[in-house]
Design an enzyme around this catalytic site. Structure first.
Site, PDB file in Angstrom:
ATOM      1  N   LYS B  83     -13.159 -40.486-116.572  1.00 19.82           N
ATOM      2  CA  LYS B  83     -12.864 -41.011-115.236  1.00 19.82           C
ATOM      3  C   LYS B  83     -14.154 -41.621-114.694  1.00 19.82           C
ATOM      4  O   LYS B  83     -15.236 -41.019-114.833  1.00 19.82           O
ATOM      5  CB  LYS B  83     -12.405 -39.851-114.349  1.00 19.82           C
ATOM      6  N   SER B 158      -5.497 -38.524-108.829  1.00 20.15           N
ATOM      7  CA  SER B 158      -6.389 -39.673-108.809  1.00 20.15           C
ATOM      8  C   SER B 158      -6.937 -40.048-110.192  1.00 20.15           C
ATOM      9  O   SER B 158      -7.421 -41.169-110.366  1.00 20.15           O
ATOM     10  CB  SER B 158      -7.575 -39.421-107.869  1.00 20.15           C
ATOM     11  N   SER B 182      -5.555 -33.704-109.009  1.00 17.66           N
ATOM     12  CA  SER B 182      -5.801 -35.033-109.577  1.00 17.66           C
ATOM     13  C   SER B 182      -5.892 -35.090-111.096  1.00 17.66           C
ATOM     14  O   SER B 182      -5.927 -36.180-111.668  1.00 17.66           O
ATOM     15  CB  SER B 182      -7.071 -35.644-108.987  1.00 17.66           C
TER      16      SER B 182
END
Lengths: 81, 473
Positions: B83, B158, B182
């Protein structure tokens, strides 16, 4: 922990006016957010945040919970072998 | 050495354990694997929007080097992605935002150091909801990752790119962060395994924070065994921190019990909130998993979690002032570069009193203590991972069984509480919904009880009724 009855929880405050949020910005704010940003607090359209008014109502109800000597949360320690 | 022709589809959806065995056997090389995954990524990324940046040259060079030396462990030569909140020395960390589009990292994050040392091969940085703010994964700058099972729906966030990359067969595993769900939410919406370990178990050093109190590093993988293999590496104590939290050196992958009997493990079922306003089929799938665990020797017990009425408020009241505090240095000069939803959240943070913030941090202590106490009576708690299947793109509010809420709130309704308590939680697929989308169950364990979650998760995974076939692309 004294938990208020359910009917006490979502007692709404008076609707927050846009001008009030603007006033907070002018007196206390560390950053000059635009009117557009502040408008999202009063009338959310983006589907991400709770309205300021709802949040304040809920925080007001949190105040009623007596947490006694409970301290703020700190990290979690693993016990060694 | 016997060599096999590489079947791209087998590689794309193979687990880390299977790829590792293939590398051990010499049936593929790290270079062939890396090349194949880049080829696939380049052909699909315009559609799925998983990657922000690919590191093709460096990854291919590294793969060549890895092929020349003896394998040092299961992750040697295994590709992965991060990420784009996680620092890699000399690379950009954009946080999915215009604000940091030229932000070069000076050092590797702890997780990068550990994966590099294990011989894993970083293929690139993955998309996310800007600064990890929001569970839909929508991103105007880099595009919104979409669900591989239905291209009109969200991958979720996310850690949207992390889940999409694994689900679309671009990578065997990826790391994300989880502040309210997330990692677990996008993993569940994409039919993957998502592990959020105990708060602090994986060091956050070198990762752009969203909310220090609730942030966790998490793993998105295809199998529970893979999650264990990765946790063995990234869960190592961070010696660069003054007081590393994680002192145990458990090899989860070695201890992972593949036995098919639970021998009296106590499974807590929290009635009420976690089973209300849930899609019927998700509810049915969750009960099917529970029943299966009972037939395997699990002992079912009702448990009562703390009153959930205030949890969303408590979480938000902690998140936004912390986020504002972190972002303040950039707001003055770069506020125009932030997306409007995040700016509104930061503006909310500015209107929260210190008294409110402290009160909510004290509520966290209460929540944590209450759940710790529950784990004296049960070994694991089970809930659906999400109350809904993946939402449609651009959906703002969603109604489930009469409850209307913002999409972000809906998908994180069952996950965010365990960021506040810090307990480890994992999502495992529980089957496919009649709309063709994955469903998942969430297992929650005692602090540092990852092993019981992995063991139980593996048992669920071994029942083919709960497996999800990957869609053809």
């Amino acid at each position: 922990m004294k938990v208020p009855k359910r009917q006490e929880i979502y007692k709404p405050l008076k609707a927050t006016k846009f001008e009030i949020i603007q006033g907070i910005r002018e007196i206390f704010a560390s950053h000059d957010f635009s009117d557009e940003d502040l408008l999202e607090l009063v009338d959310p359209k983006l589907g991400v945040i709770t309205s300021f008014n709802d949040l304040m109502s809920q925080l007001e109800n949190l105040r009623k919970i007596d947490l006694g000597q409970t301290p703020p949360a700190l990290g979690i320690e693993e016990i060694s072998d | 050495m016997r060599r096999y022709r590489i079947n791209i589809n087998q590689i794309s959806y193979a687990s880390v354990a299977k790829l590792s065995a293939a590398l051990d056997a010499g049936s593929i090389t790290a270079l062939e694997l890396t090349k194949a995954l880049f080829e696939r990524a380049k052909s699909l990324n315009d559609t799925c929007k998983a990657y922000i940046e690919m590191f093709e040259t460096s990854a291919l060079n590294k793969a060549k080097k890895l092929d020349k030396i003896a394998r040092i462990g299961s992750l040697h030569g295994i590709p992965f992605g991060l990420k784009d909140l996680i620092d890699v020395k000399g690379r950009r960390t954009t946080a999915g935002s215009e604000v940091l589009k030229n932000n070069m990292a000076k050092d590797d994050a702890h997780v990068v150091e550990t994966l590099e040392n294990a011989g894993a091969n970083l293929l690139g940085k993955l998309n996310l909801h800007e600064f990890a703010y929001g569970a839909t994964g929508e991103n105007k700058l880099y595009g919104t990752p979409i669900n591989v099972f239905d291209h009109s729906r969200l991958a979720g966030g996310s850690s949207s790119g992390s889940a999409a990359a694994v689900a679309w067969g671009l990578l065997p595993f990826a790391l994300g962060t989880d502040t309210g769900g997330s990692v677990r939410v996008p993993a569940s919406l994409n039919g993957l395994v998502g592990l959020k370990p105990t708060y602090g178990k994986i060091s956050m050093r070198g990762i752009i924070p969203y909310c220090w109190t609730l942030d966790h590093v998490g793993i998105i993988a295809r199998t529970v065994e893979d999650a264990a293999l990765i946790l063995d590496v990234v869960g190592q104590p961070d010696r660069k921190k003054s007081s590393p939290i994680n002192r145990h050196k458990i090899k989860f992958s070695e201890k992972l019990n593949s036995g098919n009997h639970l021998s009296g493990i106590r499974i807590g079922i929290p009635k009420g909130f976690f089973f209300e306003n849930v899609d019927d089929e998700i509810l049915k799938a969750t009960h099917k998993v529970i029943k299966y665990l009972e037939t395997k020797g699990g002992c079912l017990c009702d448990v009562t979690l703390p009153n959930m009425d205030h949890t969303r408020t408590v979480s938000l009241t902690i998140q936004m002032p912390e986020a504002l505090s972190f972002h303040m240095p950039w707001l003055k000069d770069r506020s125009a570069a932030y997306s409007s939803d995040f700016l509104a959240g930061l503006a909310l943070g500015q209107n929260i009193l210190a008294e409110h913030y402290v009160k909510c941090k004290r509520m966290l202590t209460n929540y944590r203590d209450s759940v710790d106490q529950l784990f004296e009576d049960v070994d694991v708690i089970i809930t659906p991972s999400t109350p809904i299947i993946s939402p449609k793109l651009n959906c703002v509010n969603i109604t489930t069984k009469g409850l209307t809420e913002p999409v972000g709130n809906a998908v994180t309704r069952f996950t965010s509480f365990f960021n506040m308590t810090g307990h480890p939680a994992i999502t495992i697929p529980s089957g496919l919904h009649s709309k063709g989308l994955p469903m998942g169950v969430q297992l929650i364990g005692p602090q540092f009880g990852e092993l019981s979650l992995l063991t139980l998760g593996k048992l669920i995974e071994e029942n083919h009724d709960f497996n999800i076939q990957k869609p053809s692309i």
